[in-house]
Design a protein around this motif. Structure first.
Motif, PDB file in Angstrom:
ATOM      1  N   LEU A   1      11.799   8.429 -17.259  1.00  0.00           N
ATOM      2  CA  LEU A   1      10.368   8.666 -17.193  1.00  0.00           C
ATOM      3  C   LEU A   1      10.147  10.139 -16.885  1.00  0.00           C
ATOM      4  O   LEU A   1      10.759  10.685 -15.981  1.00  0.00           O
ATOM      5  CB  LEU A   1       9.745   7.796 -16.090  1.00  0.00           C
ATOM      6  N   VAL A   2       9.298  10.781 -17.661  1.00  0.00           N
ATOM      7  CA  VAL A   2       8.921  12.168 -17.426  1.00  0.00           C
ATOM      8  C   VAL A   2       7.426  12.183 -17.138  1.00  0.00           C
ATOM      9  O   VAL A   2       6.635  11.633 -17.897  1.00  0.00           O
ATOM     10  CB  VAL A   2       9.244  13.065 -18.646  1.00  0.00           C
ATOM     11  N   ILE A   3       7.069  12.814 -16.024  1.00  0.00           N
ATOM     12  CA  ILE A   3       5.671  12.854 -15.618  1.00  0.00           C
ATOM     13  C   ILE A   3       5.335  14.277 -15.191  1.00  0.00           C
ATOM     14  O   ILE A   3       6.127  14.934 -14.533  1.00  0.00           O
ATOM     15  CB  ILE A   3       5.406  11.826 -14.491  1.00  0.00           C
TER      16      ILE A   3
ATOM     17  N   LEU B   1       0.821  13.221 -12.084  1.00  0.00           N
ATOM     18  CA  LEU B   1       1.358  12.872 -10.775  1.00  0.00           C
ATOM     19  C   LEU B   1       0.274  12.900  -9.701  1.00  0.00           C
ATOM     20  O   LEU B   1       0.278  12.083  -8.791  1.00  0.00           O
ATOM     21  CB  LEU B   1       2.503  13.826 -10.414  1.00  0.00           C
ATOM     22  N   GLU B   2      -0.676  13.813  -9.835  1.00  0.00           N
ATOM     23  CA  GLU B   2      -1.774  13.907  -8.875  1.00  0.00           C
ATOM     24  C   GLU B   2      -2.586  12.611  -8.851  1.00  0.00           C
ATOM     25  O   GLU B   2      -2.965  12.118  -7.794  1.00  0.00           O
ATOM     26  CB  GLU B   2      -2.677  15.086  -9.241  1.00  0.00           C
ATOM     27  N   HIS B   3      -2.821  12.020 -10.017  1.00  0.00           N
ATOM     28  CA  HIS B   3      -3.572  10.765 -10.093  1.00  0.00           C
ATOM     29  C   HIS B   3      -2.736   9.586  -9.588  1.00  0.00           C
ATOM     30  O   HIS B   3      -3.263   8.668  -8.969  1.00  0.00           O
ATOM     31  CB  HIS B   3      -4.030  10.491 -11.529  1.00  0.00           C
ATOM     32  N   VAL B   4      -1.444   9.620  -9.868  1.00  0.00           N
ATOM     33  CA  VAL B   4      -0.560   8.521  -9.502  1.00  0.00           C
ATOM     34  C   VAL B   4      -0.385   8.422  -7.987  1.00  0.00           C
ATOM     35  O   VAL B   4      -0.244   7.326  -7.445  1.00  0.00           O
ATOM     36  CB  VAL B   4       0.807   8.694 -10.204  1.00  0.00           C
ATOM     37  N   LEU B   5      -0.413   9.553  -7.292  1.00  0.00           N
ATOM     38  CA  LEU B   5      -0.140   9.556  -5.865  1.00  0.00           C
ATOM     39  C   LEU B   5      -1.309   9.038  -5.025  1.00  0.00           C
ATOM     40  O   LEU B   5      -1.171   8.911  -3.813  1.00  0.00           O
ATOM     41  CB  LEU B   5       0.267  10.961  -5.407  1.00  0.00           C
ATOM     42  N   HIS B   6      -2.422   8.727  -5.630  1.00  0.00           N
ATOM     43  CA  HIS B   6      -3.509   8.102  -4.887  1.00  0.00           C
ATOM     44  C   HIS B   6      -3.119   6.664  -4.553  1.00  0.00           C
ATOM     45  O   HIS B   6      -2.333   6.032  -5.252  1.00  0.00           O
ATOM     46  CB  HIS B   6      -4.814   8.137  -5.678  1.00  0.00           C
ATOM     47  N   ASP B   7      -3.694   6.130  -3.488  1.00  0.00           N
ATOM     48  CA  ASP B   7      -3.302   4.818  -2.973  1.00  0.00           C
ATOM     49  C   ASP B   7      -3.401   3.693  -3.992  1.00  0.00           C
ATOM     50  O   ASP B   7      -2.593   2.777  -3.994  1.00  0.00           O
ATOM     51  CB  ASP B   7      -4.160   4.459  -1.747  1.00  0.00           C
ATOM     52  N   SER B   8      -4.364   3.739  -4.881  1.00  0.00           N
ATOM     53  CA  SER B   8      -4.572   2.631  -5.802  1.00  0.00           C
ATOM     54  C   SER B   8      -3.467   2.505  -6.849  1.00  0.00           C
ATOM     55  O   SER B   8      -3.187   1.403  -7.325  1.00  0.00           O
ATOM     56  CB  SER B   8      -5.922   2.773  -6.496  1.00  0.00           C
ATOM     57  N   LEU B   9      -2.816   3.602  -7.207  1.00  0.00           N
ATOM     58  CA  LEU B   9      -1.803   3.556  -8.260  1.00  0.00           C
ATOM     59  C   LEU B   9      -0.366   3.674  -7.749  1.00  0.00           C
ATOM     60  O   LEU B   9       0.571   3.621  -8.549  1.00  0.00           O
ATOM     61  CB  LEU B   9      -2.066   4.674  -9.272  1.00  0.00           C
TER      62      LEU B   9
ATOM     63  N   ILE C   1       1.956   0.544  -8.515  1.00  0.00           N
ATOM     64  CA  ILE C   1       2.258   0.425  -9.943  1.00  0.00           C
ATOM     65  C   ILE C   1       3.280   1.487 -10.351  1.00  0.00           C
ATOM     66  O   ILE C   1       4.235   1.207 -11.082  1.00  0.00           O
ATOM     67  CB  ILE C   1       0.965   0.546 -10.777  1.00  0.00           C
ATOM     68  N   PHE C   2       3.089   2.701  -9.860  1.00  0.00           N
ATOM     69  CA  PHE C   2       4.017   3.785 -10.161  1.00  0.00           C
ATOM     70  C   PHE C   2       5.411   3.475  -9.617  1.00  0.00           C
ATOM     71  O   PHE C   2       6.417   3.679 -10.308  1.00  0.00           O
ATOM     72  CB  PHE C   2       3.496   5.096  -9.573  1.00  0.00           C
ATOM     73  N   LEU C   3       5.505   2.947  -8.399  1.00  0.00           N
ATOM     74  CA  LEU C   3       6.809   2.632  -7.813  1.00  0.00           C
ATOM     75  C   LEU C   3       7.503   1.498  -8.566  1.00  0.00           C
ATOM     76  O   LEU C   3       8.721   1.521  -8.742  1.00  0.00           O
ATOM     77  CB  LEU C   3       6.652   2.284  -6.338  1.00  0.00           C
ATOM     78  N   GLU C   4       6.735   0.499  -9.024  1.00  0.00           N
ATOM     79  CA  GLU C   4       7.335  -0.569  -9.824  1.00  0.00           C
ATOM     80  C   GLU C   4       7.897  -0.020 -11.129  1.00  0.00           C
ATOM     81  O   GLU C   4       8.967  -0.429 -11.581  1.00  0.00           O
ATOM     82  CB  GLU C   4       6.296  -1.649 -10.127  1.00  0.00           C
ATOM     83  N   LEU C   5       7.185   0.916 -11.735  1.00  0.00           N
ATOM     84  CA  LEU C   5       7.646   1.532 -12.977  1.00  0.00           C
ATOM     85  C   LEU C   5       8.901   2.367 -12.738  1.00  0.00           C
ATOM     86  O   LEU C   5       9.860   2.296 -13.514  1.00  0.00           O
ATOM     87  CB  LEU C   5       6.536   2.406 -13.578  1.00  0.00           C
ATOM     88  N   THR C   6       8.917   3.139 -11.661  1.00  0.00           N
ATOM     89  CA  THR C   6      10.081   3.994 -11.390  1.00  0.00           C
ATOM     90  C   THR C   6      11.315   3.178 -11.044  1.00  0.00           C
ATOM     91  O   THR C   6      12.431   3.609 -11.331  1.00  0.00           O
ATOM     92  CB  THR C   6       9.788   4.985 -10.256  1.00  0.00           C
ATOM     93  N   GLU C   7      11.140   2.014 -10.450  1.00  0.00           N
ATOM     94  CA  GLU C   7      12.300   1.177 -10.131  1.00  0.00           C
ATOM     95  C   GLU C   7      12.997   0.673 -11.391  1.00  0.00           C
ATOM     96  O   GLU C   7      14.189   0.394 -11.366  1.00  0.00           O
ATOM     97  CB  GLU C   7      11.877  -0.026  -9.282  1.00  0.00           C
TER      98      GLU C   7
END
Length: 189
Positions: free
Chosen positions: A2-4, A9-17, A20-26
């Motif tokens: 995954l390349v981001i 990344l700024e949007h992903v690091l908000h609490d709501s995402l 989902i981001f951690l599930e994808l990175t796993e």
């Protein structure tokens, strides 16, 4: 993999995402974040460390990587054209990125085996000494007297806690460096 980039990344690091981001990175073998700010780097490492309960390794070569290196469990600084700030903030320093493989696979393996053997050594050394004191108490009626002078106790601890670790640390290499580099699977053991 995954390349981001930094803006995403700024949007992903908000609490709501985050979840989902951690599930994808796993599910990915590698995640590369490019064009990220120093704050984003440190927040990402902290997020992975705290939420996934994973050991983190941060590798950086410049001043913009210092916060990420300090947040990680282990920080590796690469000395280079961007200065020495990352090296000064890191746990380990290497001169080029290609030396990271040897640092992890060879020296990491040797460090783990030495530490495990030294923990066992210290445990058994202390068990031997305490057992000796325990059995002596049967002969002196549990009066609390010591069977040895304090200088002998100090000499015993000095001799048996300093000399063996130095000798063991210098001489013990359970597997040669060449084999460890050829078989990275040995690191898992």
């Amino acid at each position: 993999g995954l390349v981001i980039d930094g803006r995403t990344l700024e949007h992903v690091l908000h609490d709501s995402l985050q979840n989902i981001f951690l599930e994808l990175t796993e599910k990915c073998r590698a995640v590369v974040c490019c064009r990220a700010t120093p704050l984003q780097k440190s927040v990402l490492v902290r997020l992975v460390r705290n939420k996934l309960k994973a050991m983190t390794l941060a590798v950086g070569d410049g001043a913009n990587d210092v916060s990420m290196i300090q947040v990680a469990d282990t920080g590796v600084g690469i000395s280079g054209q961007e200065g020495m700030q990352a090296v000064m903030a890191s746990d380990f320093a290497i001169s080029q990125f290609r030396h990271l493989k040897k640092l992890l696979l060879v020296h990491g393996h040797w460090c783990y085996t030495r530490l495990t053997n030294m923990v066992l050594y210290y445990f058994y050394k202390n068990v031997a000494y305490v057992t000796l004191l325990f059995w002596y108490q049967f002969f002196c009626g549990f009066s609390g007297t010591s069977m040895t002078d304090y200088w002998i106790l100090i000499l015993f601890n000095l001799l048996f806690t300093s000399v063996p670790p130095i000798i063991y640390g210098v001489l013990d290499k359970d597997v040669s460096a060449e084999i460890l580099l050829q078989l990275p699977q040995l690191y898992m053991m």
